[in-house]
Design a protein around this motif. Structure first.
Motif, PDB file in Angstrom:
ATOM      1  N   ALA A  22       0.877  -1.220  -0.130  1.00 13.20           N
ATOM      2  CA  ALA A  22       0.033  -0.016   0.002  1.00 13.20           C
ATOM      3  C   ALA A  22       0.993   1.227   0.072  1.00 13.20           C
ATOM      4  O   ALA A  22       0.709   2.277  -0.643  1.00 13.20           O
ATOM      5  CB  ALA A  22      -0.921  -0.168   1.095  1.00 13.20           C
ATOM      6  N   LEU A  23       2.165   1.225   0.656  1.00  8.22           N
ATOM      7  CA  LEU A  23       2.862   2.368   0.746  1.00  8.22           C
ATOM      8  C   LEU A  23       3.350   2.518  -0.629  1.00  8.22           C
ATOM      9  O   LEU A  23       3.480   3.665  -1.123  1.00  8.22           O
ATOM     10  CB  LEU A  23       4.125   2.046   1.606  1.00  8.22           C
ATOM     11  N   GLY A  24       3.784   1.468  -1.398  1.00  4.70           N
ATOM     12  CA  GLY A  24       4.166   1.920  -2.683  1.00  4.70           C
ATOM     13  C   GLY A  24       2.904   2.539  -3.668  1.00  4.70           C
ATOM     14  O   GLY A  24       3.403   3.318  -4.420  1.00  4.70           O
ATOM     15  N   PHE A  25       1.909   2.022  -3.495  1.00  2.51           N
ATOM     16  CA  PHE A  25       0.605   2.629  -4.131  1.00  2.51           C
ATOM     17  C   PHE A  25       0.699   4.156  -3.727  1.00  2.51           C
ATOM     18  O   PHE A  25       0.576   4.955  -4.563  1.00  2.51           O
ATOM     19  CB  PHE A  25      -0.587   2.208  -3.568  1.00  2.51           C
ATOM     20  N   ILE A 153      10.364   3.080   9.488  1.00  2.00           N
ATOM     21  CA  ILE A 153      11.065   4.291  10.061  1.00  2.00           C
ATOM     22  C   ILE A 153      12.085   5.022   9.028  1.00  2.00           C
ATOM     23  O   ILE A 153      12.499   6.126   9.114  1.00  2.00           O
ATOM     24  CB  ILE A 153      12.044   3.513  11.380  1.00  2.00           C
ATOM     25  N   LEU A 154      12.817   3.995   8.032  1.00  2.00           N
ATOM     26  CA  LEU A 154      13.856   4.387   7.190  1.00  2.00           C
ATOM     27  C   LEU A 154      13.218   5.399   6.274  1.00  2.00           C
ATOM     28  O   LEU A 154      13.508   6.420   6.201  1.00  2.00           O
ATOM     29  CB  LEU A 154      14.083   3.172   6.397  1.00  2.00           C
ATOM     30  N   GLN A 155      11.770   4.985   5.932  1.00  2.00           N
ATOM     31  CA  GLN A 155      11.181   5.890   5.070  1.00  2.00           C
ATOM     32  C   GLN A 155      10.923   7.153   5.581  1.00  2.00           C
ATOM     33  O   GLN A 155      11.017   8.252   4.777  1.00  2.00           O
ATOM     34  CB  GLN A 155      10.002   5.091   4.362  1.00  2.00           C
ATOM     35  N   GLY A 165      14.412  14.032   0.601  1.00  4.69           N
ATOM     36  CA  GLY A 165      12.804  13.794   1.014  1.00  4.69           C
ATOM     37  C   GLY A 165      12.098  14.943   0.861  1.00  4.69           C
ATOM     38  O   GLY A 165      10.947  14.937   0.548  1.00  4.69           O
ATOM     39  N   LYS A 166      12.597  15.942   1.248  1.00  5.17           N
ATOM     40  CA  LYS A 166      11.610  17.341   1.199  1.00  5.17           C
ATOM     41  C   LYS A 166      11.494  17.588  -0.391  1.00  5.17           C
ATOM     42  O   LYS A 166      10.381  18.152  -0.792  1.00  5.17           O
ATOM     43  CB  LYS A 166      12.584  18.534   1.626  1.00  5.17           C
ATOM     44  N   LYS A 167      12.633  17.439  -1.372  1.00  7.30           N
ATOM     45  CA  LYS A 167      12.265  17.679  -2.664  1.00  7.30           C
ATOM     46  C   LYS A 167      11.402  16.567  -3.272  1.00  7.30           C
ATOM     47  O   LYS A 167      10.360  17.059  -4.182  1.00  7.30           O
ATOM     48  CB  LYS A 167      13.661  17.541  -3.496  1.00  7.30           C
ATOM     49  N   LEU A 168      11.163  15.349  -2.765  1.00  9.47           N
ATOM     50  CA  LEU A 168      10.278  14.581  -3.174  1.00  9.47           C
ATOM     51  C   LEU A 168       8.818  14.896  -2.621  1.00  9.47           C
ATOM     52  O   LEU A 168       7.919  14.900  -3.513  1.00  9.47           O
ATOM     53  CB  LEU A 168      10.387  13.076  -2.588  1.00  9.47           C
ATOM     54  N   GLN A 169       8.859  15.244  -1.651  1.00  4.97           N
ATOM     55  CA  GLN A 169       7.406  15.910  -1.021  1.00  4.97           C
ATOM     56  C   GLN A 169       7.193  16.966  -2.032  1.00  4.97           C
ATOM     57  O   GLN A 169       5.812  17.309  -2.210  1.00  4.97           O
ATOM     58  CB  GLN A 169       7.595  16.184   0.400  1.00  4.97           C
ATOM     59  N   ALA A 170       7.849  17.892  -1.980  1.00  3.99           N
ATOM     60  CA  ALA A 170       7.764  19.134  -2.827  1.00  3.99           C
ATOM     61  C   ALA A 170       7.148  18.708  -4.117  1.00  3.99           C
ATOM     62  O   ALA A 170       6.201  19.303  -4.761  1.00  3.99           O
ATOM     63  CB  ALA A 170       8.905  20.144  -3.054  1.00  3.99           C
ATOM     64  N   THR A 171       7.881  17.947  -4.995  1.00  2.00           N
ATOM     65  CA  THR A 171       7.428  17.461  -6.099  1.00  2.00           C
ATOM     66  C   THR A 171       6.034  16.749  -6.252  1.00  2.00           C
ATOM     67  O   THR A 171       5.198  17.040  -6.994  1.00  2.00           O
ATOM     68  CB  THR A 171       8.368  16.273  -6.681  1.00  2.00           C
ATOM     69  N   GLY A 194      11.179   3.782  -8.658  1.00  2.00           N
ATOM     70  CA  GLY A 194      12.201   2.825  -8.264  1.00  2.00           C
ATOM     71  C   GLY A 194      12.300   2.377  -6.830  1.00  2.00           C
ATOM     72  O   GLY A 194      12.228   1.300  -6.296  1.00  2.00           O
ATOM     73  N   TYR A 195      11.806   3.272  -6.103  1.00  2.00           N
ATOM     74  CA  TYR A 195      11.553   3.106  -4.318  1.00  2.00           C
ATOM     75  C   TYR A 195      10.457   2.147  -4.273  1.00  2.00           C
ATOM     76  O   TYR A 195      10.497   1.109  -3.602  1.00  2.00           O
ATOM     77  CB  TYR A 195      11.551   4.220  -3.770  1.00  2.00           C
ATOM     78  N   SER A 196       9.210   2.588  -5.008  1.00  2.00           N
ATOM     79  CA  SER A 196       8.058   2.045  -4.918  1.00  2.00           C
ATOM     80  C   SER A 196       8.284   0.476  -5.328  1.00  2.00           C
ATOM     81  O   SER A 196       7.678  -0.549  -4.916  1.00  2.00           O
ATOM     82  CB  SER A 196       7.044   2.702  -5.748  1.00  2.00           C
TER      83      SER A 196
END
Ligand code: ATP
Ligand code: MG
Lengths: 291, 241
Positions: A22-25, A153-155, A165-171, A194-196
């Motif tokens: 579900a996280l991947g989704f 936790i890592l994520q 992470g902030k850039k991923l969120q901003a995107t 890739g992460y997903s």
């Protein structure tokens, strides 16, 4: 009570797998507004990669897992190039259809290579498990729970504590604005794919020893994970985790106390209940954040 | 050589031409105001500079380098910082995180980032107190301050500001323009899009007035202010002030 605790343990273990998928989704929904219907097949491909590494090539188990995760990340990027990239300006539906196509393609490729008979993978540990009070903790379920906790936790650390992470969120929140700031939006989206895929693949590898490794293993997991996503709140990260765990526990308890053959029905009954009573899910987000 | 030079700029969304071919230039250290009524094409001009308009013709150069056909990210890296219409503060990130991301296209150490964020908070003291608050909770004026602070973090060659005063209370508008005045003292070059001609011309060195995609007139603030055509067509009643 003892039975209940035992079932709770098993349910959380299965639920953790749903949560990872579900996280991947959710990550893809947030980063690229893509509902990836091949998320379950990521788990299937991951499990088969482990079969190849461990059963076929005879590599050590952990090394096979590690290599499979790395390959899955690369696979996720290729997957993005094939399904998302050519259609990215056409809105959500064409991409959804192309991920459905990709899921069928992946299943057929694996079917062609491996045939319909399921493969068997051993667990991470030789020991069957440990007895803790009234609960027998099966070592594979324990591994699933520990690994999922570490991953979550890592994520969290990556997304909340690093600049990447902030850039991923901003995107995920506003692509055009991110690009105006010089954030490489394409790279951010590919990283998310890739992460997903790595996450989905790892979930498949973790659950493989509990189930069989089969071509169809991803489909049902993905359906449950999608249900978890809606139960938790569409697009919500904590929602995906809690929704997955809740679903795993509910179906395990339902199967044991009510009826085994209807195990899968409990998940979908729960989904329907949520859709009717609380359609925004557990962590329904503010509209403003999804705009 | 002009820092930013636009020649015969044409742009369209689909069929209708929105920018119909005009020239505009900005010198190093200047504040240039781009004025015009609703729909005149001011935002489209800024979006064309940033590579956000798909169909653009003519030429746009920064330091002699063509920006046309480059990606938005590449244009940002060349030193164009665009604070767009609507502020576009990331709703799920804090004020500090938003401001930090303004430096995304620079190689800058953590310590330098921290120091520069602090300088931006000196410019907008309200933001210091709000540093750890999420974007979606902010008021319009606060959002504008975050957006400008974030835009400045790029340490840009030219800052594009799209209607910073839109929808803000008069007192907040004063505050925002005070900061624009301070930005000029720091030597930052600004292309300022505004409907509030009075405020814009009070800080600008030169101005351009657009009318439905054409250049109506350009000149120094007092020239524009006294241009009968401009008064009649656009500045209207506001010129009384
Ligand atoms: N994405 C778009 N698709 C189609 N037409 C557009 C689009 N954006 C703007 N336009 C049209 O282009 C013209 C110029 O718009 P633009 O936003 O540049 O004006 P503006 O001067 O910034 O106006 P305002 O003061 O209202 O912001 C308008 O007629 C507008 O309707
Ligand atoms: Mg505009």
């Amino acid at each position: 009570m003892a039975t209940f605790l035992q079932l709770l343990f098993t349910g959380l273990g299965i639920g953790a797998i749903y949560a990872l998928v579900a996280l991947g989704f959710v990550l893809l929904i947030r980063a690229a507004s893509v509902v990836n219907f091949a998320q379950g097949q990521f788990s299937m491909v991951g499990a088969y990669l482990l079969v190849v590494g461990f059963n076929v090539l005879g590599l050590p188990y952990y090394l096979s897992m590690f290599l499979s995760v790395v390959l899955m990340a690369g696979f996720g990027v290729l997957f993005a190039g094939a399904t998302y990239w050519p259609l990215r300006h056409r809105g959500g539906l064409p991409v959804i259809i192309s991920t459905i196509g990709a899921s069928i393609f992946l299943e057929n490729i694996v079917l062609f290579l491996y045939g319909p008979s399921p493969e068997v993978l051993p667990g991470l540990f030789d020991s069957p498990g440990i007895q803790v009070g009234p609960v027998f903790m099966d070592s594979q379920y324990l591994s699933i729970l520990v690994a999922s906790t570490i991953l979550v936790i890592l994520q969290y650390l990556i997304f909340e504590k690093t600049l990447l992470g902030k850039k991923l969120q901003a995107t995920s929140q506003d692509k055009e604005m991110a690009s105006l700031l010089g954030i490489p939006v394409v790279a951010m989206i590919l990283i998310t794919f890739g992460y997903s895929a790595a996450l989905g693949g790892l979930a498949g590898m973790l659950v493989a020893p509990v189930l069989f490794v089969s071509v169809g293993m991803g489909g049902l997991i993905a359906l449950k994970a999608f249900a978890a996503n809606i139960i938790g709140g569409y697009g919500s990260i904590p929602g995906a985790i809690l929704g997955g765990l809740l679903l795993g526990v509910a179906e395990t308890l339902g199967a044991s106390y009510i009826s085994v053959p209807y195990k899968d029905a409990f998940a979908f009954a729960m989904l329907l209940m949520f859709l009717m009573v609380r359609p925004q899910g557990l962590f329904g987000e503010k509209i403003s954040e999804k705009a | 050589m002009k820092l930013l030079e636009i020649k015969d700029l044409r742009a369209r969304y689909g069929a209708g031409e929105v920018l119909k071919g005009f020239d505009l230039s900005v010198d190093q250290g200047e504040i240039v105001a781009l004025l015009g009524a609703n729909g005149a094409g001011k935002s489209t001009t800024l979006r064309a500079i940033s590579g956000l308009v798909p169909h653009v013709a003519g030429s746009i150069t920064l330091d002699g380098k063509s920006l046309l056909g480059q990606t938005t990210e590449a244009i940002a890296r060349l030193g164009v910082s665009h604070v767009p219409e609507g502020r576009r503060v990331f709703p799920g990130l804090t004020v500090r995180e938003n401001v930090i991301l303004g430096a995304s296209n620079r190689r800058i150490s953590g310590a330098d980032t921290k120091r520069e964020v602090d300088q931006k908070f000196d410019l907008f003291p309200d933001l210091r107190r709000l540093a750890d608050v999420l974007g979606w909770t902010l008021s319009g004026g606060q959002l504008q301050m975050v957006a400008i602070a974030r835009g400045l973090m790029a340490n840009p060659r030219v800052l594009l500001l799209d209607e910073p005063s839109l929808g803000l209370a008069p007192l907040i508008v004063q505050q925002v323009f005070k900061v624009i005045g301070e930005i000029r003292k720091l030597g930052t070059t600004v292309l300022l899009v505004e409907q509030n001609a009075h405020m814009a011309l009070s800080v600008a060195d030169r101005g351009y007035v657009l009318e439905t995609g054409n250049l109506l007139v350009q000149g120094k603030p007092d020239e524009l202010w006294n241009d009968p055509q401009v008064r009649a067509a656009y500045l209207g009643g506001m010129a009384a002030g």
